[in-house]
Design an enzyme around this catalytic site. Structure first.
Site: not given
Ligand code: GLN
Length: 491
Positions: A79, A154, A178
């Site tokens: 990532k 994400s 994410s």
């Molecule tokens: N959707 C969640 C957020 O926007 C998860 C983000 C994450 O785990 N990086 O905070």
């Protein structure tokens, strides 16, 4: 069959037996990644030159018969918020569009020492803020199961690449879901490890008290093998524990008599009917294997999504304050003075989702609001932790959904995207409490979109948590199903 359809462990075995060379595995990956580039947009950068160079070194060691690791020779997707020395690391943002880190993240050092090869950097929501890989400055990623749907986020680039057979295995990050939510949306497997099990050195921070790095794979066996490689002490991260994980111990466990709790708060009317049914089928599978399943209640769960919003936003505002246009990252060329440089660099460098998150974060951090929101949220977080401690006195694991719905439409506008965090209520508890949690494929809804099941365990009990998930995968074949090329849908 293209090589890139193999799991990472299957590929490693072929490499070990000299049936396949490391560079041939890279060829297959890049061929698939380039063919899928327009359809899925899973990658931000491919690092071919570096990868082929490394492949020669690793092949040399393998040819000498050196036992390196169970994943030696396997190309790794990373990532794009995990630093890779000399290889562009953008966090999906214009702010870091040209950032080449001068060092590798700890997990990259470990993966390389294990003979793995960084093949490419995958797409993601900007600074990991989002749930659909739509806030990436480099454009959105699409779900291989249905290109009109998001892949989740994400870590959506990883999930789409694995589901679309453009890679073997990946490293993602999970702050509030994410790894788990894109795994569920794309029918791949993913583990959010216990906070502190894996070093965060070299992970571009979103919310430091919840950020974790974890494996994503075509099945949980791959996740277990990669987790063994990346877990453990790093003197460069004070929150990282001295912890060892033996992936072989996760296999072939007897789950007879294991206690699995179903929090009733996870099974409300908001949960899509198909998801509920798939989870109840999974419960039957576990019962058939001898596990004891009972409902339980954790009323504090209802706060989790709100606590996450407050804490994650406050921490994000603080982490992202470092991008000032001076030290590194985007620096505006039109600034007239210092203040103007800050304002213009940040206004130009950050996208909408990051700005919104920081505005909310700075609001709750403000001196007139701090006690009312941040302090209160931390107090409630402690109560949530106590409630979970109590539940884990009675249960070994908790089972629930990852998201209230399957993958949502990629046409969602910004306001809809912002409200599309259908997983937060389910994924926030493990995030706030640092618990390990995984997502494992457990079915398909009426439109053929994948469904994931979330299993949560006790701190540092990955061996049993992965053991439980592996037992489920041995008894089912959801993880083996593939999307149909071109049309999407099930093959
Ligand atoms: N959707 C969640 C957020 O926007 C998860 C983000 C994450 O785990 N990086 O905070």
């Amino acid at each position: 069959m293209s090589l890139v359809k193999l799991t990472a462990l299957q590929l490693a075995e072929k490499i070990k037996r000299k049936e396949v060379t490391v560079s041939r595995a890279l060829d297959a990956l890049y061929e698939a990644a380039e063919a899928g580039a327009d359809d899925h947009k899973s990658f931000i950068s491919l690092c071919k030159e570096e990868a082929y160079q490394r492949a020669v070194e690793v092949q040399g060691l393998i040819d000498k018969g050196q036992p390196i690791s169970p994943l030696a020779g396997v190309p790794l997707l990373v990532k794009d918020n995990i630093c890779t020395k000399g290889v562009r690391t953008t966090a999906g943002s214009k702010m870091l569009e040209n950032f080449k880190p001068p060092y590798d993240a700890f997990v990259i050092e470990k993966a390389q020492a294990a003979g793995m090869i960084v093949a490419g950097k995958t797409n993601m929501d900007e600074f990991a803020i989002g749930s659909g890989t739509q806030s990436s400055y480099f454009g959105p990623t699409f779900n291989p199961w249905d290109k009109s749907k998001v892949p989740g986020g994400s870590s959506g680039g990883n999930a789409a690449a694995l589901a679309g057979d453009e890679g073997f295995i990946a490293l993602g990050s999970d702050t509030g879901g994410s790894i788990r939510q894109p795994s569920a949306f794309c029918s791949v497997s993913g583990l959010r490890p216990t906070y502190g099990a894996v070093s965060r050195r070299g992970l571009i921070a979103l919310a430091a008290s919840m950020d974790t790095i974890g494996p994503m794979g075509k099945d949980l066996a791959d996740c277990a093998a990669l987790f063994e490689i990346i877990a453990g002490k790093d003197s460069g991260d004070a929150t990282c524990h001295d912890y060892t994980f033996d992936y072989r111990a996760a296999f072939g466990q007897d789950i007879k008599g294991k206690k699995i709790g179903l929090p009733t708060e996870f099974f409300t009317d908001e949960l899509d009917e198909d998801i509920k049914n798939a989870l109840l089928d999974a419960v039957k599978t576990f019962e058939g294997l001898g596990a004891e399943i009972k409902e339980t209640t954790i009323k504090e769960n209802e706060w989790a999504a709100t606590l996450y919003s407050v804490i994650a936003s406050a921490e994000a505002a603080s982490s992202l304050a470092r991008y000032d246009g001076i030290r590194y990252g985007h620096s505006s060329q039109e600034a007239e003075d210092l203040l103007d440089l800050y304002v213009k660099s940040r206004s130009q460098g950050f996208g909408k989702a990051a700005k919104l998150r920081m505005m909310f974060g700075n609001f709750v951090l403000g001196s007139e609001n701090y006690d009312r929101y941040c302090l209160k949220a931390q107090e409630a977080r402690t109560l949530l932790a106590l409630a979970y401690d109590k539940v884990f006195e009675d249960f070994d694991f908790l089972l629930g959904p990852v998201s209230s719905s399957s993958a949502y439409s990629a046409d969602a506008d910004f306001a809809q995207q912002f409200n599309c965090d259908s997983s937060r209520a389910y994924t926030a508890p493990a995030a706030l409490l640092g618990l390990p949690a995984l997502s494992v494929p457990c079915g398909f809804d009426k439109s053929g979109l994948p469904i994931g099941m979330q299993l949560m365990g006790k701190h540092f009990d990955e061996v049993n948590l992965l053991g439980l998930g592996l037992t489920f995968q041995e008894a089912t074949d959801f993880h083996l199903q593939k999307p149909m090329k071109d049309q999407g849908g099930r093959a």
